[in-house]
Design a protein around this motif. Structure first.
Motif, PDB file in Angstrom:
ATOM      1  N   ASN A  51      61.645  68.395  64.944  1.00 25.36           N
ATOM      2  CA  ASN A  51      60.605  69.270  64.401  1.00 25.36           C
ATOM      3  C   ASN A  51      60.943  70.735  64.591  1.00 25.36           C
ATOM      4  O   ASN A  51      60.677  71.556  63.704  1.00 25.36           O
ATOM      5  CB  ASN A  51      59.259  68.958  65.063  1.00 25.36           C
ATOM      6  CG  ASN A  51      58.671  67.655  64.596  1.00 25.36           C
ATOM      7  OD1 ASN A  51      58.944  67.187  63.497  1.00 25.36           O
ATOM      8  ND2 ASN A  51      57.849  67.038  65.437  1.00 25.36           N
ATOM      9  N   ILE A  57      54.316  68.531  59.865  1.00 22.57           N
ATOM     10  CA  ILE A  57      55.127  69.651  60.343  1.00 22.57           C
ATOM     11  C   ILE A  57      55.280  70.717  59.265  1.00 22.57           C
ATOM     12  O   ILE A  57      55.419  71.914  59.560  1.00 22.57           O
ATOM     13  CB  ILE A  57      56.515  69.151  60.823  1.00 22.57           C
ATOM     14  CG1 ILE A  57      57.309  70.278  61.481  1.00 22.57           C
ATOM     15  CG2 ILE A  57      57.293  68.538  59.664  1.00 22.57           C
ATOM     16  CD1 ILE A  57      56.671  70.840  62.714  1.00 22.57           C
ATOM     17  N   VAL A 104      52.617  73.296  59.440  1.00 28.03           N
ATOM     18  CA  VAL A 104      52.940  74.325  60.431  1.00 28.03           C
ATOM     19  C   VAL A 104      53.885  75.364  59.817  1.00 28.03           C
ATOM     20  O   VAL A 104      53.755  76.572  60.064  1.00 28.03           O
ATOM     21  CB  VAL A 104      53.572  73.688  61.683  1.00 28.03           C
ATOM     22  CG1 VAL A 104      53.834  74.750  62.750  1.00 28.03           C
ATOM     23  CG2 VAL A 104      52.674  72.596  62.247  1.00 28.03           C
ATOM     24  N   VAL A 148      51.323  75.503  66.879  1.00 25.63           N
ATOM     25  CA  VAL A 148      51.263  74.037  66.779  1.00 25.63           C
ATOM     26  C   VAL A 148      49.998  73.508  67.449  1.00 25.63           C
ATOM     27  O   VAL A 148      49.301  72.647  66.894  1.00 25.63           O
ATOM     28  CB  VAL A 148      52.518  73.395  67.410  1.00 25.63           C
ATOM     29  CG1 VAL A 148      52.396  71.881  67.440  1.00 25.63           C
ATOM     30  CG2 VAL A 148      53.764  73.813  66.650  1.00 25.63           C
ATOM     31  N   THR A 174      47.718  71.568  64.806  1.00 25.39           N
ATOM     32  CA  THR A 174      47.813  70.101  64.827  1.00 25.39           C
ATOM     33  C   THR A 174      47.689  69.505  66.224  1.00 25.39           C
ATOM     34  O   THR A 174      47.559  68.282  66.347  1.00 25.39           O
ATOM     35  CB  THR A 174      49.167  69.653  64.251  1.00 25.39           C
ATOM     36  OG1 THR A 174      50.221  70.114  65.107  1.00 25.39           O
ATOM     37  CG2 THR A 174      49.384  70.208  62.851  1.00 25.39           C
ATOM     38  N   THR A 212      54.122  66.196  65.313  1.00 29.20           N
ATOM     39  CA  THR A 212      54.456  67.621  65.185  1.00 29.20           C
ATOM     40  C   THR A 212      54.789  68.255  66.531  1.00 29.20           C
ATOM     41  O   THR A 212      54.707  69.474  66.685  1.00 29.20           O
ATOM     42  CB  THR A 212      53.300  68.396  64.518  1.00 29.20           C
ATOM     43  OG1 THR A 212      52.096  68.189  65.269  1.00 29.20           O
ATOM     44  CG2 THR A 212      53.092  67.937  63.090  1.00 29.20           C
TER      45      THR A 212
END
Length: 292
Positions: free
Chosen positions: A69, A155, A158, A230, A234, A242
Motif C-alpha cells: 500500500n 487505497i 487515500v 489513512v 479508512t 489500507t
C-alpha cells in the motif's frame, strides 16, 4: 570581552541543540533498542531477542500489505500531485485573469491538516451519504462509486484525497520555477517552429529539473508520513486493506501490545526515509565544493 561575545551565540543555541539531539536522535536509539527486545505492553530490556522481531516482521502478511500500500500510495500520490500541479502551473503561467484568486484556491488544501482532509473525503466518498447518494438523488441511479468499502480499491481513495491536498503545493513550486525562466527562450523556440507542448517537454522541463527533484523529495517524505490521512479516511480498513507501515506500527504498539514489533517496523520506516534523504544530502554536499 570579545571572546565572550563570540561565545555568547553558542551558549544561547546550545540548550536547544542538546534538547533537539536528545529528543530526536536519542529517541531513535531508544526505539532501536526496543526493537531488539521482546517488549509487549511495557518495555522489557531484560528480554533481549536480537533480530527476532525483524524476522517475525518479515513473515507477517499484514506487513507486506502495508508495504504494498505504501508503494501504491507513494507512486500515485507523488506522480499524480506532480502531474496535476504542473498542469495547473502551466495554466496559471499564461497570465490569465484572476490568477491570484485561482492560485489561492488551488493552494488552499495544503493549509489543511491530513486529519481534516481525510475526514472530509470520508464524507464525500461514503456510499451511503456522499457522492454516490448525491448522484442517486439527482436521478443517476446507475452511478456506483463504493471504493471506500472495497478492499481492493480503498487505497485509491487515500490517493485521491492525498493528491487533492498536495497538488496545489506542487503547483506553487512549479509556478515559481516557470516564472524564473526567461521568456526569450520560449519566443526563440517558437520562432524556430517548435510547438508549445514540445517546448515544455524538451526545454522547460529540463530547466525545471531541480524543482522537479525537490518536489519529489518533499512529496515522498509526506507519503511515508501518511498515518493521519489513512486513520482519518479508512482507519486502515476494510480489515487491514489500507494499512501502511505507520498504521501498522501504531496498531502493533498501542492496540495489540507488541511494542518490540512496533519498534522494529518504526526502524524500517526510518531506514526508508534515510534511503531517500541521505543520497540527496550527499549529492548536495558533494556539489558545494565545485560551486565555490
Amino acid at each position: 570581552m570579545k571572546s565572550f561575545e563570540n561565545l555568547l551565540p553558542k551558549l544561547v543555541i546550545a540548550p536547544g541543540f542538546v534538547l533537539g539531539f536528545a529528543f530526536i536522535y536519542g529517541l531513535m536509539i531508544w526505539n532501536g533498542v526496543l526493537s531488539m527486545t521482546g517488549s509487549r505492553m511495557l518495555p522489557n530490556y531484560e528480554n533481549f531477542v536480537g533480530l527476532e522481531q525483524y524476522a517475525q516482521l518479515w513473515t507477517m502478511d499484514r506487513w507486506y500489505v502495508a508495504l504494498k500500500n505504501l508503494g501504491i500510495f507513494s507512486v500515485l500520490y507523488v506522480g499524480g500531485s506532480m502531474l496535476v500541479g504542473m498542469i495547473l502551473a502551466i495554466f496559471l503561467d499564461q497570465k490569465i485573469r484572476a490568477e491570484g484568486w485561482l492560485r489561492t484556491i488551488y493552494l488552499y488544501p495544503m493549509a489543511l491538516s491530513f486529519i481534516v482532509t481525510g475526514t472530509a473525503w470520508k464524507w464525500i466518498l461514503n456510499p451511503s451519504d456522499g457522492l454516490q447518494k448525491l448522484m442517486h438523488d439527482l436521478g443517476w441511479t446507475s452511478f456506483n462509486f463504493d471504493w471506500l468499502v472495497q478492499s481492493d480499491y480503498a487505497i485509491y481513495c487515500v490517493v485521491i484525497a492525498g493528491i487533492w491536498q498536495s497538488a496545489g503545493f506542487a503547483m506553487a513550486l512549479f509556478l515559481a520555477g516557470l516564472r524564473g525562466i526567461d521568456d526569450s527562450i520560449i519566443k526563440a523556440a517558437q520562432i524556430d517552429g517548435a510547438s508549445l507542448p514540445l517546448i515544455y517537454w524538451r526545454i522547460i522541463l529540463p530547466i525545471l529539473r531541480p524543482v522537479v527533484f525537490s518536489t519529489i523529495l518533499v512529496l515522498s517524505h509526506l507519503s511515508i508520513k501518511s498515518f493521519d490521512l489513512v486513520m482519518a479516511l479508512t482507519a486502515g480498513g476494510p480489515g487491514y486493506a489500507t494499512d501502511v507501515p505507520a498504521t501498522f506500527m501504531y496498531t502493533m504498539s498501542f492496540t495489540r501490545g507488541q511494542i518490540g514489533l512496533g519498534a522494529a517496523s518504526a526502524t524500517m520506516m526510518l531506514a526508508t526515509v534515510a534511503a531517500i534523504v541521505v543520497p540527496y544530502l550527499y549529492s548536495e554536499l558533494r556539489s558545494k565544493p565545485h560551486d565555490r
